[in-house]
Design a protein around this motif. Structure first.
Motif, PDB file in Angstrom:
ATOM      1  N   GLU A   1     -14.100  27.512  35.158  1.00 17.94           N
ATOM      2  CA  GLU A   1     -14.118  26.959  33.802  1.00 17.94           C
ATOM      3  C   GLU A   1     -12.895  27.394  33.008  1.00 17.94           C
ATOM      4  O   GLU A   1     -12.339  26.615  32.217  1.00 17.94           O
ATOM      5  N   VAL A   2     -12.456  28.632  33.203  1.00 17.29           N
ATOM      6  CA  VAL A   2     -11.233  29.101  32.543  1.00 17.29           C
ATOM      7  C   VAL A   2     -10.031  28.299  33.032  1.00 17.29           C
ATOM      8  O   VAL A   2      -9.187  27.862  32.236  1.00 17.29           O
ATOM      9  N   ILE A   3      -9.943  28.075  34.336  1.00 19.29           N
ATOM     10  CA  ILE A   3      -8.824  27.297  34.888  1.00 19.29           C
ATOM     11  C   ILE A   3      -8.864  25.875  34.362  1.00 19.29           C
ATOM     12  O   ILE A   3      -7.830  25.308  33.965  1.00 19.29           O
ATOM     13  N   ASP A   4     -10.045  25.262  34.319  1.00 15.34           N
ATOM     14  CA  ASP A   4     -10.170  23.897  33.783  1.00 15.34           C
ATOM     15  C   ASP A   4      -9.743  23.835  32.321  1.00 15.34           C
ATOM     16  O   ASP A   4      -9.042  22.898  31.901  1.00 15.34           O
ATOM     17  N   ALA A   5     -10.158  24.837  31.529  1.00 13.57           N
ATOM     18  CA  ALA A   5      -9.774  24.869  30.119  1.00 13.57           C
ATOM     19  C   ALA A   5      -8.258  25.006  29.979  1.00 13.57           C
ATOM     20  O   ALA A   5      -7.637  24.371  29.114  1.00 13.57           O
ATOM     21  N   ALA A   6      -7.657  25.815  30.836  1.00 11.22           N
ATOM     22  CA  ALA A   6      -6.211  26.008  30.779  1.00 11.22           C
ATOM     23  C   ALA A   6      -5.475  24.718  31.150  1.00 11.22           C
ATOM     24  O   ALA A   6      -4.443  24.379  30.541  1.00 11.22           O
ATOM     25  N   GLN A   7      -5.973  24.002  32.134  1.00 11.32           N
ATOM     26  CA  GLN A   7      -5.341  22.731  32.498  1.00 11.32           C
ATOM     27  C   GLN A   7      -5.439  21.725  31.358  1.00 11.32           C
ATOM     28  O   GLN A   7      -4.492  20.978  31.085  1.00 11.32           O
ATOM     29  N   LYS A   8      -6.567  21.727  30.651  1.00 11.70           N
ATOM     30  CA  LYS A   8      -6.743  20.822  29.519  1.00 11.70           C
ATOM     31  C   LYS A   8      -5.811  21.195  28.370  1.00 11.70           C
ATOM     32  O   LYS A   8      -5.166  20.335  27.764  1.00 11.70           O
ATOM     33  N   VAL A   9      -5.719  22.480  28.058  1.00  8.46           N
ATOM     34  CA  VAL A   9      -4.881  22.935  26.941  1.00  8.46           C
ATOM     35  C   VAL A   9      -3.405  22.706  27.233  1.00  8.46           C
ATOM     36  O   VAL A   9      -2.640  22.253  26.365  1.00  8.46           O
ATOM     37  N   THR A  10      -2.972  23.031  28.458  1.00 11.36           N
ATOM     38  CA  THR A  10      -1.553  22.962  28.793  1.00 11.36           C
ATOM     39  C   THR A  10      -1.106  21.582  29.243  1.00 11.36           C
ATOM     40  O   THR A  10       0.084  21.271  29.190  1.00 11.36           O
ATOM     41  N   GLY A  11      -2.054  20.763  29.716  1.00 15.84           N
ATOM     42  CA  GLY A  11      -1.694  19.464  30.262  1.00 15.84           C
ATOM     43  C   GLY A  11      -0.984  19.566  31.597  1.00 15.84           C
ATOM     44  O   GLY A  11      -0.288  18.629  32.013  1.00 15.84           O
ATOM     45  N   ARG A  12      -1.177  20.674  32.298  1.00 14.67           N
ATOM     46  CA  ARG A  12      -0.500  20.901  33.566  1.00 14.67           C
ATOM     47  C   ARG A  12      -1.503  21.222  34.662  1.00 14.67           C
ATOM     48  O   ARG A  12      -2.531  21.849  34.412  1.00 14.67           O
ATOM     49  N   ASN A  13      -1.170  20.808  35.869  1.00 11.09           N
ATOM     50  CA  ASN A  13      -1.978  21.191  37.016  1.00 11.09           C
ATOM     51  C   ASN A  13      -1.674  22.644  37.391  1.00 11.09           C
ATOM     52  O   ASN A  13      -0.517  23.063  37.370  1.00 11.09           O
ATOM     53  N   ILE A  14      -2.721  23.386  37.742  1.00 15.40           N
ATOM     54  CA  ILE A  14      -2.569  24.797  38.076  1.00 15.40           C
ATOM     55  C   ILE A  14      -2.995  24.999  39.519  1.00 15.40           C
ATOM     56  O   ILE A  14      -4.140  24.690  39.886  1.00 15.40           O
ATOM     57  N   ALA A  15      -2.073  25.485  40.328  1.00 13.73           N
ATOM     58  CA  ALA A  15      -2.378  25.723  41.739  1.00 13.73           C
ATOM     59  C   ALA A  15      -3.337  26.907  41.866  1.00 13.73           C
ATOM     60  O   ALA A  15      -3.207  27.911  41.171  1.00 13.73           O
ATOM     61  N   VAL A  16      -4.315  26.754  42.764  1.00  7.16           N
ATOM     62  CA  VAL A  16      -5.367  27.760  42.925  1.00  7.16           C
ATOM     63  C   VAL A  16      -5.460  28.163  44.388  1.00  7.16           C
ATOM     64  O   VAL A  16      -5.396  27.315  45.291  1.00  7.16           O
ATOM     65  N   LYS A  17      -5.609  29.465  44.631  1.00 12.33           N
ATOM     66  CA  LYS A  17      -5.884  29.998  45.958  1.00 12.33           C
ATOM     67  C   LYS A  17      -7.201  30.743  45.918  1.00 12.33           C
ATOM     68  O   LYS A  17      -7.492  31.467  44.957  1.00 12.33           O
TER      69      LYS A  17
END
Length: 332
Positions: A260-276
Motif C-alpha cells: 500500500e505504501v508503494i502504491d501510494a508512492a506511485q500515485k503521488v509521484t506518477g512514476r513506476n517503482i521497481a520492486v524486488k
C-alpha cells in the motif's frame, strides 16, 4: 519556555526545534553531528557535543536555566543493534544516564523522552495500548525500555518528571519542504521507496510477501513527523502545568502494508517503482498498529496529517529537493 533539544540536528529533533522556535520558545540544540546536520537546525543555538562528555553537560546546564529537556539523541537501527549491542547500550542507555544526572545536579526537572514501539516486541493483541506486555526483541528495543525504567526510578528518587513517547513509524517531512529524512544508510520504507521513484535506487525491496495480511506484506502504523513533534510540545506543556509523568503510544491507529505504501508512492509521484521480493527479516511482526487513545485523552493530541498520501507527498517534496541538491552528512 527555555528548552534543551538533545539530538536536535537529526530527523525528528530538527523538526521539533523548528516547531519550538516558531512557537516563540528559546531553544538550545546539543548534537554531536555524527548523524545530524548543522544546516537542519533552523533557529535557536547549536552546541556541538556528545552526551558522553559530562563536563560539557555541566557547562551547558550551568550557562542556561532550562525549563525542560527533549531527548532525541539515540542510535535507532534495529539490525545494527543486534550486530553492535555495545554501541546501543553505551549511547542509548549510558549516555542518557549522563544527561539525567546532569539534570538532577542542575535542578532541571522535566524531560520528554523519544522512545519506541520496539519495546513491545511481537504483539499479543492489536492495536497496541500502553498496557500491552513489554518484550523487546532487539538491543535497540531493550535500550529504550531500560531508559523508561530508569526514568521511573529517577522520579521516585529525585523528583524528575518525564513523559516517554513511543513512536510507531515516524514518516513524512516538513510540509514547507524545509526539512526531511537524511539517514545514511537509510532503512525506513517511505524514503527508500521514494529514492526508487527518483532514480537514486534501482528498486525497493519487500522483505517477505507471505505474511498473514491481506496482501502478504507487513502492516505498519505511520505517523507524520510534524504530528510527533506536536505530541512532544503537548507533553512538555503538560509537565509545565504540573501534570504527572507518563508514557504514551503515538500512531494513527490504522496500518498500511508495504504494498500500500508503494502504491501510494506511485500515485503521488506518477512514476513506476521497481520492486524486488526478498526473504523475511528476522523479528519483523506481521502487524504493528498503535492505540493512541491515551495520548488523545490526556494530551489532547490529534494527528493533523493522518492520510498516507499526504505523508508520502511531503516526503516526496523533500526527496525531489534532495535529488536536485544532494547534501552530505557533517562529520562528527
Amino acid at each position: 519556555m527555555r528548552i534543551l533539544v538533545v539530538g536536535g540536528a537529526g530527523y525528528i529533533g530538527s523538526h521539533m526545534t523548528k516547531m519550538l522556535v516558531e512557537t516563540a520558545n528559546e531553544v538550545v540544540v546539543l548534537d554531536s553531528l555524527v548523524s545530524g546536520f548543522r544546516d537542519a537546525v533552523l533557529g535557536g543555538r547549536l552546541l556541538v557535543g556528545d552526551l558522553a562528555d559530562r563536563a560539557l553537560l555541566d557547562q551547558v546546564f550551568s550557562a542556561h536555566r532550562f525549563d525542560g529537556v527533549m531527548h532525541f539523541a539515540s542510535s535507532i537501527q534495529v539490525g545494527e543493534s543486534v550486530r553492535q549491542p555495545a554501541k546501543y547500550y553505551r549511547n542509548n542507555v549510558a549516555n542518557t544516564l549522563n544527561l539525567l544526572e546532569a539534570m538532577v545536579r542542575h535542578g532541571v526537572g522535566r524531560l520528554i523522552f523519544s522512545s519506541s514501539a520496539a519495546i513491545f516486541g511481537e504483539p499479543e493483541r492489536l492495536p497496541i495500548d500502553e498496557a500491552h506486555p513489554v518484550r523487546p526483541l532487539s538491543p535497540y528495543g531493550r535500550s529504550k525500555w531500560m531508559v523508561e525504567q530508569a526514568l521511573a526510578d529517577y522520579e521516585r528518587a529525585y523528583g524528575l518528571r518525564y513523559v516517554t513517547l513511543r513512536y510507531f513509524n515516524a514518516a513524512g517531512a516538513d510540509p514547507l519542504g524545509m526539512l526531511g529524512e537524511r539517514h545514511e544508510p537509510e532503512t525506513h520504507l517511505i524514503p527508500l521507496v521514494l529514492r526508487a521513484a527518483s532514480g537514486r535506487r534501482r528498486a525497493v525491496e519487500i522483505f517477505g510477501a507471505d505474511y498473514p495480511t491481506p496482501d502478504g506484506t507487513c502492516i505498519r502504523d505511520y505517523v507524520h513527523v510534524v504530528d510527533l513533534c506536536r505530541a512532544h510540545l503537548l507533553a512538555l506543556e503538560r509537565l509545565m502545568d504540573g501534570g504527572a509523568s507518563g508514557a504514551y503510544n503515538l500512531g494513527n491507529g490504522s496500518g498500511f502494508s508495504v504494498r500500500e505504501v508503494i502504491d501510494a508512492a506511485q500515485k503521488v509521484t506518477g512514476r513506476n517503482i521497481a520492486v524486488k521480493t526478498a526473504p523475511r527479516r528476522e523479528g519483523d511482526p506481521a502487524r504493528l498498529v498503535a492505540d493512541a487513545a491515551r495520548a488523545r485523552r490526556e494530551l489532547g493530541w490529534r494527528p493533523v496529517y493522518p492520510a498516507l498520501e499526504t505523508i508520502v507527498a511531503h516526503a516526496w517534496a523533500w526527496e525531489k529537493k534532495s535529488t536536485a541538491a544532494p547534501i552530505q552528512a557533517t562529520p562528527g
